[in-house]
Design a protein around this motif. Structure first.
Motif, PDB file in Angstrom:
ATOM      1  N   ILE A  91       0.833  -1.206   0.000  1.00  0.00           N
ATOM      2  CA  ILE A  91       0.000   0.000   0.000  1.00  0.00           C
ATOM      3  C   ILE A  91       0.864   1.252   0.000  1.00  0.00           C
ATOM      4  CG2 ILE A  91      -1.632   1.350   1.385  1.00  0.00           C
ATOM      5  CD1 ILE A  91      -2.988  -1.204   2.189  1.00  0.00           C
ATOM      6  N   VAL A  92       1.951   1.251   0.779  1.00  0.00           N
ATOM      7  CA  VAL A  92       2.819   2.422   0.849  1.00  0.00           C
ATOM      8  C   VAL A  92       3.479   2.672  -0.504  1.00  0.00           C
ATOM      9  CG1 VAL A  92       4.885   3.405   1.916  1.00  0.00           C
ATOM     10  CG2 VAL A  92       3.224   2.185   3.319  1.00  0.00           C
ATOM     11  N   THR A  93       3.895   1.613  -1.196  1.00  0.00           N
ATOM     12  CA  THR A  93       4.470   1.771  -2.526  1.00  0.00           C
ATOM     13  C   THR A  93       3.457   2.378  -3.483  1.00  0.00           C
ATOM     14  OG1 THR A  93       5.870  -0.181  -2.167  1.00  0.00           O
ATOM     15  CG2 THR A  93       5.632   0.587  -4.428  1.00  0.00           C
ATOM     16  N   LEU A  94       2.212   1.945  -3.361  1.00  0.00           N
ATOM     17  CA  LEU A  94       1.154   2.482  -4.207  1.00  0.00           C
ATOM     18  C   LEU A  94       0.934   3.967  -3.923  1.00  0.00           C
ATOM     19  CD1 LEU A  94      -2.160   0.712  -5.062  1.00  0.00           C
ATOM     20  CD2 LEU A  94      -2.210   3.083  -4.330  1.00  0.00           C
ATOM     21  N   ILE A  95       0.873   4.323  -2.642  1.00  0.00           N
ATOM     22  CA  ILE A  95       0.695   5.730  -2.262  1.00  0.00           C
ATOM     23  C   ILE A  95       1.866   6.563  -2.774  1.00  0.00           C
ATOM     24  CG2 ILE A  95       0.520   7.364  -0.343  1.00  0.00           C
ATOM     25  CD1 ILE A  95      -1.954   5.716  -0.605  1.00  0.00           C
ATOM     26  N   GLY A 126      -5.098   7.072 -10.106  1.00  0.00           N
ATOM     27  CA  GLY A 126      -4.325   6.722  -8.915  1.00  0.00           C
ATOM     28  C   GLY A 126      -5.180   6.665  -7.666  1.00  0.00           C
ATOM     29  N   ILE A 127      -6.064   7.623  -7.513  1.00  0.00           N
ATOM     30  CA  ILE A 127      -6.955   7.655  -6.346  1.00  0.00           C
ATOM     31  C   ILE A 127      -7.892   6.457  -6.353  1.00  0.00           C
ATOM     32  CG2 ILE A 127      -8.848   8.933  -5.267  1.00  0.00           C
ATOM     33  CD1 ILE A 127      -7.425  11.498  -6.210  1.00  0.00           C
ATOM     34  N   ILE A 128      -8.393   6.116  -7.542  1.00  0.00           N
ATOM     35  CA  ILE A 128      -9.256   4.928  -7.650  1.00  0.00           C
ATOM     36  C   ILE A 128      -8.483   3.683  -7.232  1.00  0.00           C
ATOM     37  CG2 ILE A 128     -10.461   3.404  -9.273  1.00  0.00           C
ATOM     38  CD1 ILE A 128     -11.208   5.932 -10.866  1.00  0.00           C
ATOM     39  N   GLY A 129      -7.224   3.594  -7.672  1.00  0.00           N
ATOM     40  CA  GLY A 129      -6.402   2.445  -7.318  1.00  0.00           C
ATOM     41  C   GLY A 129      -6.221   2.320  -5.818  1.00  0.00           C
ATOM     42  N   VAL A 130      -5.958   3.444  -5.153  1.00  0.00           N
ATOM     43  CA  VAL A 130      -5.810   3.434  -3.691  1.00  0.00           C
ATOM     44  C   VAL A 130      -7.116   3.025  -3.030  1.00  0.00           C
ATOM     45  CG1 VAL A 130      -5.382   4.856  -1.657  1.00  0.00           C
ATOM     46  CG2 VAL A 130      -3.982   5.164  -3.703  1.00  0.00           C
ATOM     47  N   GLY A 131      -8.227   3.575  -3.516  1.00  0.00           N
ATOM     48  CA  GLY A 131      -9.528   3.265  -2.927  1.00  0.00           C
ATOM     49  C   GLY A 131      -9.910   1.800  -3.068  1.00  0.00           C
ATOM     50  N   PRO A 250       4.552   0.341  -8.149  1.00  0.00           N
ATOM     51  CA  PRO A 250       3.493  -0.436  -7.489  1.00  0.00           C
ATOM     52  C   PRO A 250       3.502  -1.907  -7.880  1.00  0.00           C
ATOM     53  CG  PRO A 250       2.619   1.640  -8.302  1.00  0.00           C
ATOM     54  CD  PRO A 250       3.998   1.497  -8.880  1.00  0.00           C
ATOM     55  N   LEU A 251       3.794  -2.179  -9.157  1.00  0.00           N
ATOM     56  CA  LEU A 251       3.836  -3.572  -9.618  1.00  0.00           C
ATOM     57  C   LEU A 251       4.942  -4.344  -8.917  1.00  0.00           C
ATOM     58  CD1 LEU A 251       2.843  -5.770 -11.558  1.00  0.00           C
ATOM     59  CD2 LEU A 251       4.455  -4.882 -13.259  1.00  0.00           C
ATOM     60  N   ILE A 252       6.141  -3.757  -8.849  1.00  0.00           N
ATOM     61  CA  ILE A 252       7.276  -4.417  -8.194  1.00  0.00           C
ATOM     62  C   ILE A 252       6.991  -4.609  -6.710  1.00  0.00           C
ATOM     63  CG2 ILE A 252       9.724  -4.230  -7.629  1.00  0.00           C
ATOM     64  CD1 ILE A 252       9.244  -4.656 -10.573  1.00  0.00           C
ATOM     65  N   GLY A 253       6.542  -3.543  -6.043  1.00  0.00           N
ATOM     66  CA  GLY A 253       6.254  -3.626  -4.611  1.00  0.00           C
ATOM     67  C   GLY A 253       5.133  -4.595  -4.293  1.00  0.00           C
ATOM     68  N   ILE A 271      -6.455  -5.102  -9.157  1.00  0.00           N
ATOM     69  CA  ILE A 271      -7.122  -3.939  -9.757  1.00  0.00           C
ATOM     70  C   ILE A 271      -6.508  -2.642  -9.242  1.00  0.00           C
ATOM     71  CG2 ILE A 271      -9.300  -2.668  -9.925  1.00  0.00           C
ATOM     72  CD1 ILE A 271     -10.758  -5.340  -9.832  1.00  0.00           C
ATOM     73  N   GLY A 272      -6.227  -2.586  -7.923  1.00  0.00           N
ATOM     74  CA  GLY A 272      -5.648  -1.386  -7.331  1.00  0.00           C
ATOM     75  C   GLY A 272      -4.315  -1.026  -7.945  1.00  0.00           C
ATOM     76  N   PHE A 273      -3.457  -2.013  -8.097  1.00  0.00           N
ATOM     77  CA  PHE A 273      -2.136  -1.742  -8.658  1.00  0.00           C
ATOM     78  C   PHE A 273      -2.196  -1.484 -10.160  1.00  0.00           C
ATOM     79  CE2 PHE A 273      -0.681  -3.425  -4.629  1.00  0.00           C
ATOM     80  CZ  PHE A 273       0.370  -2.569  -4.354  1.00  0.00           C
ATOM     81  N   LEU A 274      -3.161  -2.100 -10.831  1.00  0.00           N
ATOM     82  CA  LEU A 274      -3.327  -1.849 -12.261  1.00  0.00           C
ATOM     83  C   LEU A 274      -3.731  -0.390 -12.496  1.00  0.00           C
ATOM     84  CD1 LEU A 274      -3.436  -2.904 -15.161  1.00  0.00           C
ATOM     85  CD2 LEU A 274      -5.832  -3.544 -14.760  1.00  0.00           C
ATOM     86  N   PHE A 275      -4.707   0.089 -11.723  1.00  0.00           N
ATOM     87  CA  PHE A 275      -5.137   1.482 -11.840  1.00  0.00           C
ATOM     88  C   PHE A 275      -4.011   2.437 -11.472  1.00  0.00           C
ATOM     89  CE2 PHE A 275      -9.447   0.058 -12.381  1.00  0.00           C
ATOM     90  CZ  PHE A 275     -10.112   1.120 -12.972  1.00  0.00           C
ATOM     91  N   SER A 276      -3.239   2.071 -10.462  1.00  0.00           N
ATOM     92  CA  SER A 276      -2.126   2.921 -10.041  1.00  0.00           C
ATOM     93  C   SER A 276      -1.077   3.039 -11.134  1.00  0.00           C
ATOM     94  CB  SER A 276      -1.491   2.359  -8.767  1.00  0.00           C
ATOM     95  OG  SER A 276      -0.401   3.143  -8.358  1.00  0.00           O
TER      96      SER A 276
END
Length: 297
Positions: A91-95, A126-131, A250-253, A271-276
């Motif tokens: 999650i932190v990598t995504l953020i 990005g926001i959608i991915g986090v959500g 995000p993909l690596i993390g 889905i979250g990481f794909l959107f990110s």
């Protein structure tokens, strides 16, 4: 060599928060970060002695380099360390990948640079991915803790964006990046050392293989070698193309988080990481059909 440096930076920085998670908390996070920053500062100072003495910062440049060091290395790292412990490295990598949206906004606010519409579009993705990744976790018993981690990670990413804006100003003044990093890491280590001293936290160094190997990875590989390779990449292929790697963090993390058992492979995670990744790509202006064969040219 360019391919190697690009992949090196991509993988090393993509695994950054995984290493923080593995390092753990045998001592206070402030102490671990102080060790990392102090050793990195010494490495950059030693390396700066071998760099041509050109484009050295002046007295008027120092406040901006201090802001760069405090925001990019000290306070942002501390926030991201705490966020990694409260939440997950995935999650932190995504953020953190949202920096590709927040940095252009900071550049607009502080340096009056043009803010392209693609940044807003990428930000929405990005926001959608986090959500998508966060909302399902809120119903668990650790939901509030995860939310705290996300908010702290967001603060850390915002601080990084401010530091990036200061770094951009320094680059415009043609300040040698090695000198800027040497001063920045030194200031950051002194600040963290002062925080540790004010807290009254004892400086003890854990001797476990896990802790020391993670510390060496974060210091020598992630903070020193990766930075040097990245600076060389900017010189060879430009800052814009070098920055494309952020879209894949995000993909690596996420993959690493699943492999070490920290996260469970699930539909929201994918889905979250794909959107990110899509959001970061849009914000960076990556065009696969045109750029695929030109990134390293």
């Amino acid at each position: 060599m360019t391919y190697f440096m690009y992949l090196f930076c991509l993988i090393v920085w993509g695994l950054n928060f995984i290493a923080v998670k593995i390092q753990g908390t045998p001592v206070a996070l402030e102490v671990s970060l102080t060790y990392r920053l102090a050793m990195t500062a010494l490495l950059f100072i030693a390396f700066a002695l071998f760099v041509k003495r050109t484009n050295k910062p002046t007295v008027t440049d120092l406040p901006f380099i201090v802001v760069f060091g405090v925001c990019n290395f000290a306070l942002s790292y501390l926030c991201l360390y705490y966020a990694t412990m409260l939440s997950s490295a995935a999650i932190v990598t995504l953020i953190f990948s949202l920096k590709v949206i927040l940095t252009p906004i900071a550049l607009r606010l502080f340096l009056k640079e043009t803010l392209h519409a693609r940044v807003w579009i990428g930000g929405c993705f990005g926001i959608i991915g986090v959500g998508v990744l966060l909302v399902p976790s809120l119903s668990s018993i650790h939901g509030l803790t995860n939310l705290k981690g996300v908010l702290i990670a967001l603060v850390g990413t915002l601080l990084t964006a401010v530091g990036d804006a200061s770094s951009a100003r320094n680059a415009k003044q043609r300040i040698h990046p090695v000198h800027a990093n040497a001063i920045g890491f030194t200031v950051a280590s002194l600040l963290m050392g002062a925080i540790v001293w004010l807290q009254g936290t004892p400086l003890t160094l854990p001797t476990s293989v896990t802790y020391l190997s993670a510390l060496m990875y974060l210091t020598v590989i992630a903070s020193f070698l990766a930075w040097l390779f990245y600076l060389k990449l900017v010189e060879r292929i430009g800052g814009a193309k070098s920055g494309y790697m952020v879209a894949l963090f995000p993909l690596i993390g996420g993959m690493a988080s699943v492999l070490i058992g920290e996260s469970t492979l699930s539909l929201p995670l994918v889905i979250g990481f794909l959107f990110s990744c899509i959001g970061a790509s849009i914000a960076l202006g990556i065009r696969p059909s045109r750029q695929r064969n030109k990134v390293f040219s």
